[in-house]
Enzyme design. Structure first.
Site, PDB file in Angstrom:
ATOM      1  N   ILE A  22       0.835  -1.206   0.000  1.00  0.00           N
ATOM      2  CA  ILE A  22       0.000   0.000   0.000  1.00  0.00           C
ATOM      3  C   ILE A  22       0.873   1.260   0.000  1.00  0.00           C
ATOM      4  O   ILE A  22       0.614   2.221  -0.731  1.00  0.00           O
ATOM      5  CB  ILE A  22      -0.982  -0.034   1.194  1.00  0.00           C
ATOM      6  CG1 ILE A  22      -1.933  -1.247   1.038  1.00  0.00           C
ATOM      7  CG2 ILE A  22      -1.766   1.275   1.297  1.00  0.00           C
ATOM      8  CD1 ILE A  22      -2.810  -1.552   2.236  1.00  0.00           C
ATOM      9  N   ASP A  43      11.352   2.595   5.513  1.00  0.00           N
ATOM     10  CA  ASP A  43      10.988   1.166   5.472  1.00  0.00           C
ATOM     11  C   ASP A  43      12.254   0.352   5.768  1.00  0.00           C
ATOM     12  O   ASP A  43      13.349   0.723   5.323  1.00  0.00           O
ATOM     13  CB  ASP A  43      10.456   0.803   4.067  1.00  0.00           C
ATOM     14  CG  ASP A  43       9.662  -0.493   4.045  1.00  0.00           C
ATOM     15  OD1 ASP A  43       8.463  -0.439   3.679  1.00  0.00           O
ATOM     16  OD2 ASP A  43      10.210  -1.556   4.402  1.00  0.00           O
ATOM     17  N   TYR A 160      -1.890  -9.664  15.949  1.00  0.00           N
ATOM     18  CA  TYR A 160      -1.871  -8.608  14.932  1.00  0.00           C
ATOM     19  C   TYR A 160      -3.122  -7.733  15.070  1.00  0.00           C
ATOM     20  O   TYR A 160      -3.032  -6.497  15.121  1.00  0.00           O
ATOM     21  CB  TYR A 160      -1.806  -9.237  13.534  1.00  0.00           C
ATOM     22  CG  TYR A 160      -2.101  -8.264  12.424  1.00  0.00           C
ATOM     23  CD1 TYR A 160      -1.128  -7.382  11.966  1.00  0.00           C
ATOM     24  CD2 TYR A 160      -3.373  -8.205  11.828  1.00  0.00           C
ATOM     25  CE1 TYR A 160      -1.413  -6.466  10.953  1.00  0.00           C
ATOM     26  CE2 TYR A 160      -3.661  -7.306  10.823  1.00  0.00           C
ATOM     27  CZ  TYR A 160      -2.680  -6.435  10.389  1.00  0.00           C
ATOM     28  OH  TYR A 160      -2.965  -5.534   9.391  1.00  0.00           O
ATOM     29  N   LYS A 199       4.477  -9.729  -1.109  1.00  0.00           N
ATOM     30  CA  LYS A 199       4.001 -10.190   0.199  1.00  0.00           C
ATOM     31  C   LYS A 199       3.940 -11.718   0.240  1.00  0.00           C
ATOM     32  O   LYS A 199       3.478 -12.317   1.201  1.00  0.00           O
ATOM     33  CB  LYS A 199       2.613  -9.601   0.496  1.00  0.00           C
ATOM     34  CG  LYS A 199       2.632  -8.116   0.731  1.00  0.00           C
ATOM     35  CD  LYS A 199       1.241  -7.592   0.998  1.00  0.00           C
ATOM     36  CE  LYS A 199       0.756  -8.009   2.379  1.00  0.00           C
ATOM     37  NZ  LYS A 199      -0.573  -7.438   2.698  1.00  0.00           N
TER      38      LYS A 199
END
Ligand SMILES: NC(=O)c1ccc[n+]([C@@H]2O[C@H](COP(=O)([O-])OP(=O)(O)OC[C@H]3O[C@@H](n4cnc5c(N)ncnc54)[C@H](O)[C@@H]3O)[C@@H](O)[C@H]2O)c1
Length: 335
Positions: A22, A43, A160, A199
């Site tokens: 994203i 990051d 999470y 991912k």
């Protein structure tokens, strides 16, 4: 497409998690539409370290940023020294996407440290710099609450989900104490689209089924997949929500979905139709207990306070995404 009247040119924008799915889409959105914006990505990218579930500890990938011209800081949310490198800027907008995004990591200590501790620092930074802060929360905060999932009725069922829930509670308190600030949490539902490929196993089923079909195989689905539904939301709608969050009528936490849940079987069927195949479906038993069978975002407050209107039906989103699914298959999978 510009989603509102905000002119981001000549502003300074921080995107944490900008090498991820994203975050990198946000970075390119700003670069394309506001070439005079100063965009800073923070990051930690990926190392070769894995969690006990075998998945990488972080999914940032340089290939998500090829063509990006802004600043890149390779840093870790858990390092005070790395975070201090951000102090030399004066951010107008902060989009906080960095997180352990893997819902099946169960090490509570590392999830809470990474996702929650850093949030205090970013809230304080936003306050000092008078920046608007938009952060990624998650539909995982709802656990298996019945549809439609509504903000304020969360019941997280994994670490999470709890970490994002904790961020929301901290944000609410911060908003109360700092009414002059714009702070918006976005509870994304199941996002799919370009730049999610890296991912790996945690990417959406849309790209995973797409690549199974391109390999000439029937897509592999859990038994009963025609009755397991999710609120799948296309990345372009997620970008819309982030941009509109910047002039929210009210700080707060909002759902980002389409409110039109669709089944996993629908995805497989749409893909086969678009790809012109008829491989049927390879069903296997669902190994998970307590699996969420139905998600549907209640987006009434998102519409009201952000002016958000989802524009992408699943059929259109998949059609728009398909050339990229094919490119990735040719360049990254079938090699
Ligand atoms: N994609 C979805 O469907 C979805 C749904 C709900 C919520 N979210 C949330 O949205 C945000 C973005 O998700 P995404 O799908 O782009 O995931 P992603 O894993 O692609 O992006 C997260 C980025 O954060 C970086 N990161 C991880 N740990 C870090 C650390 N300690 N320090 C610095 N950077 C770190 C990663 O390298 C990665 O680039 C995340 O906060 C995620 O939890 C995503």
């Amino acid at each position: 497409m510009k989603y509102n009247d905000i002119n981001f040119n000549n502003t300074t924008i921080l995107i944490t998690g900008g090498a991820g799915f994203i975050g990198s889409n946000l970075a390119f959105y700003f670069q394309e539409h506001f070439p005079k914006a100063q965009i800073v990505i923070f990051d930690c990218f990926r190392s070769e370290e894995v969690f006990s579930n075998g998945n990488l500890k972080s999914f940032g990938h340089y290939k998500n940023l090829i063509g990006f011209h802004g600043d890149i800081i390779c840093g870790n949310l858990n390092s005070i020294t790395d975070m201090e490198r951000l102090q030399k800027y004066n951010f107008d907008y902060i989009f906080h996407e960095a997180a352990i995004s893997d819902t099946r990591v169960y090490d509570q200590e590392i999830i809470m440290q990474t996702n929650v501790n850093s949030f205090y620092t970013l809230l304080d930074m936003a306050k000092t710099m008078q920046a608007t802060l938009v952060y990624a929360s998650s539909a995982a905060t709802y656990g298996s609450q019945p549809s439609p999932q509504t903000v304020g009725k969360e019941n997280p069922e994994n670490p999470y989900g709890f970490s994002k829930y904790a961020m929301d509670q901290i944000a609410y308190r911060y908003i109360d104490e700092n009414p002059e600030m714009t702070i918006v949490g976005l509870k994304y539902f199941n996002v799919y689209g370009a730049r999610e490929f890296f991912k790996d196993k945690t990417a959406s089923t849309i790209i995973q089924f797409g690549h199974q079909i391109l390999r000439g195989k029937a897509p592999r689905l859990f038994e009963g997949s025609d009755t397991i539904v999710r609120d799948f939301v296309y990345i372009k709608d997620v970008i819309q929500a982030n941009i509109k969050a910047c002039n929210a009528k009210k700080s707060g936490v909002y759902n980002v979905g389409t409110s039109k849940p669709r089944s996993f079987q629908d995805i497989a069927d749409i893909l086969q139709k678009e790809l012109g195949t008829d491989y049927g479906t390879d069903y296997f038993p669902n190994p998970f207990t307590g699996y969420q069978m139905h998600t549907q975002a209640d987006i009434s407050s998102t519409k009201k306070f952000l002016g958000y209107t989802p524009e992408w039906e699943l059929e259109e989103g998949i059609k728009d995404y398909l050339p990229e699914i094919k490119r990735l298959y040719d360049e990254e999978v079938n090699i």
